[in-house]
Structure formats: structure tokens, C-alpha cells
Design an enzyme around this catalytic site. Structure first.
Site, PDB file in Angstrom:
ATOM      1  CB  CYS A 141      31.465  56.809  31.227  1.00 10.59           C
ATOM      2  SG  CYS A 141      32.943  56.642  30.211  1.00 10.59           S
ATOM      3  CD  GLU A 162      36.002  49.553  29.413  1.00  8.60           C
ATOM      4  OE1 GLU A 162      36.299  50.492  30.067  1.00  8.60           O
ATOM      5  OE2 GLU A 162      37.160  49.071  28.792  1.00  8.60           O
TER       6      GLU A 162
HETATM    7  P1  NAD Z   1      22.585  50.431  29.980  1.00  8.39           P
HETATM    8  O1  NAD Z   1      23.407  49.660  30.970  1.00  8.39           O
HETATM    9  O2  NAD Z   1      21.134  50.844  30.250  1.00  8.39           O
HETATM   10  O3  NAD Z   1      22.675  49.941  28.451  1.00  8.39           O
HETATM   11  C1  NAD Z   1      23.710  49.652  27.751  1.00  8.39           C
HETATM   12  C2  NAD Z   1      23.450  48.334  26.782  1.00  8.39           C
HETATM   13  O4  NAD Z   1      23.218  47.444  27.260  1.00  8.39           O
HETATM   14  C3  NAD Z   1      22.601  48.873  25.911  1.00  8.39           C
HETATM   15  O5  NAD Z   1      23.087  48.401  24.337  1.00  8.39           O
HETATM   16  C4  NAD Z   1      21.229  47.959  26.098  1.00  8.39           C
HETATM   17  O6  NAD Z   1      20.408  47.720  25.131  1.00  8.39           O
HETATM   18  C5  NAD Z   1      21.789  46.808  26.641  1.00  8.39           C
HETATM   19  N1  NAD Z   1      21.323  46.116  27.730  1.00  8.39           N
HETATM   20  C6  NAD Z   1      20.161  46.476  28.419  1.00  8.39           C
HETATM   21  N2  NAD Z   1      19.801  45.382  29.259  1.00  8.39           N
HETATM   22  C7  NAD Z   1      20.773  44.515  28.971  1.00  8.39           C
HETATM   23  C8  NAD Z   1      20.724  43.124  29.506  1.00  8.39           C
HETATM   24  N3  NAD Z   1      20.011  42.631  30.556  1.00  8.39           N
HETATM   25  N4  NAD Z   1      21.893  42.275  28.896  1.00  8.39           N
HETATM   26  C9  NAD Z   1      22.498  42.783  28.086  1.00  8.39           C
HETATM   27  N5  NAD Z   1      22.475  43.962  27.431  1.00  8.39           N
HETATM   28  C10 NAD Z   1      21.442  44.765  28.014  1.00  8.39           C
HETATM   29  O7  NAD Z   1      23.715  51.823  29.968  1.00  8.39           O
HETATM   30  P2  NAD Z   1      23.364  53.519  29.308  1.00  8.39           P
HETATM   31  O8  NAD Z   1      22.365  54.186  29.808  1.00  8.39           O
HETATM   32  O9  NAD Z   1      23.240  53.075  27.623  1.00  8.39           O
HETATM   33  O10 NAD Z   1      24.567  53.852  29.394  1.00  8.39           O
HETATM   34  C11 NAD Z   1      24.893  54.667  30.451  1.00  8.39           C
HETATM   35  C12 NAD Z   1      25.884  53.977  31.447  1.00  8.39           C
HETATM   36  O11 NAD Z   1      26.959  53.485  30.590  1.00  8.39           O
HETATM   37  C13 NAD Z   1      26.343  54.777  32.502  1.00  8.39           C
HETATM   38  O12 NAD Z   1      26.442  54.273  33.724  1.00  8.39           O
HETATM   39  C14 NAD Z   1      27.989  55.313  31.966  1.00  8.39           C
HETATM   40  O13 NAD Z   1      28.703  55.670  32.872  1.00  8.39           O
HETATM   41  C15 NAD Z   1      28.200  54.014  31.269  1.00  8.39           C
HETATM   42  N6  NAD Z   1      29.213  54.049  30.437  1.00  8.39           N
HETATM   43  C16 NAD Z   1      30.665  53.864  30.529  1.00  8.39           C
HETATM   44  C17 NAD Z   1      31.696  53.755  29.620  1.00  8.39           C
HETATM   45  C18 NAD Z   1      32.878  53.367  30.049  1.00  8.39           C
HETATM   46  O14 NAD Z   1      33.758  53.404  29.107  1.00  8.39           O
HETATM   47  N7  NAD Z   1      33.199  52.851  31.250  1.00  8.39           N
HETATM   48  C19 NAD Z   1      31.286  54.653  28.621  1.00  8.39           C
HETATM   49  C20 NAD Z   1      30.024  55.026  28.232  1.00  8.39           C
HETATM   50  C21 NAD Z   1      29.057  54.974  29.196  1.00  8.39           C
END
Ligand code: NAD
Length: 476
Positions: free
Chosen positions: A253, A219
Site C-alpha cells: 500500500c 486503511e
Molecule cells: P479490496 O478492497 O479488494 O479487499 C479488501 C477486503 O475487503 C477483502 O477481505 C475483501 O474480501 C473485502 N471486501 C470486498 N468487498 C467488500 C464489501 N463490499 N464489503 C466489505 N468487505 C469487502 O482490497 P485488496 O485488493 O485486498 O487490497 C489492495 C488494496 O488495499 C490497495 O488499494 C492497497 O493500497 C490497500 N492496502 C492498504 C493498506 C493500508 O494499511 N493502508 C495495507 C494493505 C493494502
């Protein structure tokens, strides 16, 4: 056991869950309902401290908004799953092929849980991105381990505490930590992995999952476009976009990111957007209704996009007007960035905060071409009363979901799939489609007593008529 911070501890929880899953066999409806109810009870019990934790983690997020977006949003998914999953579990009878259909064969599709599902959440909707997928993971009979975002540490710690208070860790567990824990998490041999987050990290998660051939639901985000058709009521469109853009300080998002407006209507639209936004948020600094940008890093990122576009000649309108000051004040007015250069960061990166791009257009076909020249967005919005134009936009673009004459509302549909396409993700949750996402569809064929193949010359050693009999069946 619910908050391990080491990879071996995580691996232990996962293998314990997988062993318990294997030992338990079929997961009956009562067990699934009990687990869903436990998640519901958890949110009911902890909703106030969770809202307070989110307020503190953001440096300003209205508790009422946190209840609406995260607690009630999650509860709606959990209750929808609880109240609808039972008929979805039923085996689905299928017709065996000829001539076995005449000989007493039977066939059906079993809908089975996969096992233990990992769920990685984000900071922007810290409960929703964990508990909304969990609803369909549990409804499908799975166990789960959650990994909240480290960017909201108080909320993450409280989720861990609440889950260990109400759940047996063999059913639902939590691990906390940052990207290192996330990377270790994605490398585990889960039976399915749900990741919500950025496209860049989503790629890393999918690469890690590939080593264990773990199926993924991704997502992700992207630059969701909004098209204002010439037939739209500009004031209504501006108001609805302002309300959407203001929600969570633009940190959603499915937030409108780039708005396309007919060039001759651009000034009128921008004026309406400013009026509507200032009506909802008369001030920025200190306004409890406005969610702050979550941390300095994101503030610097968003302010940098705006400053760079302005330096490159884009016009920037700000609403509400007012000086932003004070240590730690991260609430920002909406910055409307008009016609920035195509190579500017704000045109390439997801804004994910209190800024929006407005682009003037002459021809709707050029808008469609521009959208199709970019990565597939998570959401697309069309405002207008021109049915043919609406159909053209729908037919000639692809996005995770669409709202017409509104923004973001399709994502609140609990009875319809929610997910991205292309760079905005793959797979889905919500509704029956979400239940199926976390189920294995297992075809079962039950043979009849009588096997006709020997009598019909279909087994080796092949007789003289076998080839001719096969050729006779090669028909158009
Ligand atoms: P992010 O990708 O920085 O982090 C998301 C999660 O991934 C966190 O829990 C983080 O600790 C973890 N993470 C970080 N590095 C990782 C790795 N190498 N392997 C596995 N996990 C890892 O995202 P964010 O800043 O928390 O959220 C913002 C983004 O999420 C935006 O792009 C937004 O559009 C998207 N988003 C999408 C949805 C949806 O439903 N499609 C909903 C909310 C947010």
C-alpha cells in the site's frame, strides 16, 4: 465456530462475544497480556505453514519475505503492544471546572475497551493487515473477529485453523469468504470496524457501518508520490526506491507509485533505477526472490495500464530485460513508464504492482501543485539534502505518513501512528495512538457533597440578580 460461512453464524459469534464482554466487566492487564501472547504464540507456532501458504497463494513469494513482512511485522506490533500497553490503561486525572474544583469534585478519563472489533484484511499483506491492528485491538481490551482476504485462500483457511486452535472464539474468531461475506461482515453491529483495502470498497464499508453507527478505521491505498529533489544523491535514491519497488512485487500500500524527477536528471535517474533494480533482481521469470503478481486479474490490470500508456506515446523501460513465458508465470520485471499522458489509467489508478511512473519536472512548486491536485496519498517520499525544500514539501502537502530519503520505512514504526488521510483512509493503528483508536475515552465527573447552585441563585426560579451575574461573566 471459528469459520462460519453464513451471516447468522457470524451474527451469533458477534453477539456471543458482545455478551461475554458485557458480563466480564473491566478487562485487566493480565487478560490483555494473555491474549496478546496467544496471538504471538500462534504466529510462532504456525509461521512455517503460513509462509508456505502465502508462497502457494501468490504463485511465488519468498518464505523469507513472508516472514519479514507478515510474521515479523505482526510480531513486532504484538510485542510492542504487549510491552507498552499497561501504562496506557491508567485513568487520567483531570481538573474540574471552577468553583467545583474548590469544593471537592473529582474528574478523570477512563480508557475503556469498546467491545467486539471486526477486522477485514487484504491479500497483499494477508497476516499483517489482520494481526497488526489486532495487536492494538487486544491491548485496548477488546475482542475481535477477523475476515481474511479470499484472494489468498490457503492463507485465509490456515489463519482460521490457527485461531481456532489457540483462541477461545469468544475472544478472537475468524470468518472466511469473499466480497459477499465482507459485505455481510461490514453490516454487523460491531463496536468498531477496521478495514484495510481499496478506496472503493472502503466507501462501501463505511456506508454499511453507518447503518449501525459503527466507528471505522479505514486503511486504504492510493498513488503515493516520490519527489527526487535536485539536491538528492540520485544513485542512493534510485537504489532505495528499487528495493522498495521490488518488495512484494510492488504490491504494497505504501509502494512508490509516481516518481517526480528534475527533467535534466531524468535520464540519469532512470538509468540508475534500472541498474539498481536489475542488481536486486537479475531475472524476473522463475526468480524466487521476486514476488509474483497475485492472480491473472491483477496481472491483466497492471499490464493493461502499461500497454495503454505505451500506446498513448509514453516511453516504457523494462528491467531486468528478458522474455516472460510459461504457463502461470506471474513474476514480472519492473516497467518504468515515463511521462504518460495525464488522462491515462496509470496516472489515475493505484498501480499496486511491478510498474512505476516517472514524471519530469522543472519546478518543485508544480510538483507540489500536482500532488495537491490529486487525492490525499497514503505515503509521500522526499529525497534530497535541501532542508528548505524538504520543509516546503512537508508543509504544503498532506499524506498519511512520510519517509525522507527512504521509502516505506515510516510504516514500520511501531511506536508511531500509521494511517491515511482523505481518500487514503481515516484513523490509525500502531503505538499509543493505535491503542486509543480502539478505546473509548470516557469522562467521569464525581460531584462533591455540597451543591452551591441554590445558595448562589443559579437555579430557577431565577432571582433578580441572576441575569446581571451571568452578564458580568461574559468577558473577553
Ligand atoms: P479490496 O478492497 O479488494 O479487499 C479488501 C477486503 O475487503 C477483502 O477481505 C475483501 O474480501 C473485502 N471486501 C470486498 N468487498 C467488500 C464489501 N463490499 N464489503 C466489505 N468487505 C469487502 O482490497 P485488496 O485488493 O485486498 O487490497 C489492495 C488494496 O488495499 C490497495 O488499494 C492497497 O493500497 C490497500 N492496502 C492498504 C493498506 C493500508 O494499511 N493502508 C495495507 C494493505 C493494502
Amino acid at each position: 465456530m471459528s469459520t462460519p460461512n453464513s451471516t447468522p453464524a457470524l451474527a451469533n459469534i458477534l453477539s456471543a462475544q458482545q455478551a461475554a464482554f458485557a458480563a466480564a466487566g473491566a478487562v485487566d492487564a493480565d487478560t490483555r497480556r494473555r491474549r496478546l501472547q496467544t496471538a504471538i504464540d500462534l504466529l510462532v507456532k504456525y509461521h512455517k505453514p503460513l509462509a508456505a501458504a502465502m508462497d502457494a497463494d501468490f504463485g511465488g513469494r519468498h518464505p523469507g519475505f513472508s516472514l519479514m513482512n507478515d510474521v515479523l511485522g505482526s510480531l513486532a506490533s504484538l510485542k510492542h503492544a504487549r510491552d507498552h500497553f499497561e501504562p496506557w490503561m491508567a485513568p487520567d486525572k483531570r481538573t474540574p471546572f471552577a468553583p467545583y474544583d474548590q469544593l471537592g469534585a473529582e474528574a478523570w478519563v477512563m480508557v475503556q475497551p469498546k467491545g467486539s472489533v471486526g477486522i477485514i484484511g487484504t491479500w497483499n499483506a494477508p497476516l499483517f493487515t489482520l494481526f497488526a491492528p489486532l495487536a492494538y485491538v487486544l491491548a485496548a481490551g477488546n475482542r475481535a473477529i477477523l475476515k481474511p482476504s479470499e484472494v489468498v485462500p490457503r492463507t485465509a483457511a490456515l489463519v482460521a485453523e490457527a485461531v481456532s486452535d489457540l483462541f477461545d472464539p469468544l475472544e478472537v474468531g475468524v470468518v472466511t469468504g469473499g466480497p459477499d461475506v465482507g459485505a455481510a461482515f461490514a453490516a454487523q453491529p460491531f463496536d468498531h470496524l477496521v478495514f484495510t483495502g481499496s478506496t472503493a470498497v472502503g466507501k462501501a464499508v463505511m456506508r454499511a457501518a453507518a447503518d449501525n453507527l459503527v466507528p471505522v478505521t479505514l486503511e486504504l491505498g492510493g498513488k503515493s508520490p516520490t519527489i527526487i529533489g535536485r539536491s538528492a544523491d540520485l544513485a542512493t535514491a534510485a537504489f532505495r526506491i528499487a528495493a522498495g519497488k521490488g518488495a512484494n512485487g510492488g504490491q504494497l500500500c505504501v509502494n512508490p507509485d509516481v516518481i517526480y524527477v528534475a527533467r535534466e536528471q531524468l535520464e540519469s535517474f532512470v538509468a540508475s533505477l534500472k541498474t539498481a533494480f536489475a542488481g536486486l533482481f537479475p531475472t524476473a521469470a522463475g526468480n524466487p526472490d521476486l514476488t509474483a503478481v497475485v492472480n491473472e486479474r491483477h496481472l491483466t490490470r497492471i499490464d493493461g495500464y502499461v500497454a495503454q500508456a505505451a500506446a498513448a506515446g509514453a516511453r516504457v523501460e523494462t528491467c531486468p530485460d528478458g522474455v516472460i513465458s510459461g504457463d502461470g508465470e506471474r513474476r514480472r520485471p519492473l516497467r518504468i513508464v515515463i511521462d504518460p499522458p495525464t488522462d491515462s489509467a496509470i496516472m489515475r489508478e493505484e498501480i499496486f504492482g511491478p510498474a512505476v511512473v516517472v514524471l519530469g519536472y522543472d519546478d518543485i512548486d508544480a510538483v507540489i501543485a500536482d500532488i495537491n491536485g490529486r487525492s490525499r496519498p497514503l505515503a509521500l517520499y522526499y529525497f534530497g539534502e535541501d532542508a528548505a525544500e524538504q520543509q516546503k514539501v512537508l508543509a504544503h502537502t498532506l499524506s498519511g505518513g512520510v519517509s525522507i530519503n527512504e521509502v516505506m520505512f515510516h510504516a514500520a514504526m511501531h511506536d508511531a501512528p500509521f494511517g491515511g488521510v482523505g481518500a487514503s483512509g481515516m484513523g490509525r493503528y500502531h503505538g499509543r495512538e493505535g491503542f486509543l483508536e480502539f478505546s473509548h475515552l470516557r469522562t467521569v465527573f464525581k460531584a462533591p457533597a455540597y451543591d452551591p447552585r441554590r445558595e448562589w441563585g443559579m437555579l430557577p426560579p431565577y432571582g433578580e440578580h441572576f441575569l446581571a451575574a451571568m452578564e458580568a461573566q461574559v468577558t473577553p
